[in-house]
Write an enzyme that holds these catalytic residues in place. Sequence first.
Site, PDB file in Angstrom:
ATOM      1  N   CYS A  26      89.135 -22.762  41.570  1.00 14.51           N
ATOM      2  CA  CYS A  26      90.346 -24.036  40.692  1.00 14.51           C
ATOM      3  C   CYS A  26      90.637 -24.479  42.032  1.00 14.51           C
ATOM      4  O   CYS A  26      91.165 -25.662  42.434  1.00 14.51           O
ATOM      5  CB  CYS A  26      91.256 -22.308  40.397  1.00 14.51           C
ATOM      6  N   HIS A  80      96.083 -18.658  41.684  1.00 14.35           N
ATOM      7  CA  HIS A  80      95.931 -19.848  40.499  1.00 14.35           C
ATOM      8  C   HIS A  80      96.182 -21.608  40.688  1.00 14.35           C
ATOM      9  O   HIS A  80      97.203 -21.034  41.631  1.00 14.35           O
ATOM     10  CB  HIS A  80      95.523 -19.520  39.410  1.00 14.35           C
ATOM     11  N   HIS A  92      92.430 -28.140  35.571  1.00 10.07           N
ATOM     12  CA  HIS A  92      92.105 -27.160  36.708  1.00 10.07           C
ATOM     13  C   HIS A  92      90.767 -26.764  36.285  1.00 10.07           C
ATOM     14  O   HIS A  92      90.584 -26.487  34.837  1.00 10.07           O
ATOM     15  CB  HIS A  92      93.461 -25.915  36.470  1.00 10.07           C
TER      16      HIS A  92
END
Length: 124
Positions: A26, A80, A92
């Site tokens: 990520c 995240h 993402h």
Amino acid sequence: GSLAGITKYVDVSYVSGGNTPSGWDCSGFTQWALKNYYGVSIPRTAAAQGSGGTAISKSNRSAWQPGDILAYSNGSGISHVALYLGNGQIMHALNSKYDTIVQGVDYYESWDSGNYLVAVRRYH
């Protein structure tokens, strides 16, 4: 800078520790995107990305701009990060099951209910 064309990287493999289009996680994806589309260097980890840059109100979505970093927590720090594309969409590198995808902000939060938005940071 503009994110025009970035969605051609949808489906790039999720690779833990990766930060190139041959595979990224990520924060590797967001770091690569800001470097290649805005020419700015940002920290490597999700935690650092979610605490650097300029803070933007997470509740005032009209203030968000493409290229902003959305930082999410699962209850213990930042777990995240996602790249805001504009128009309520994020891109993402989610995980090894879903790889790199585009989702709606609201959809992502309801779909992955363990993660909630804690910060929006601007580096560009």
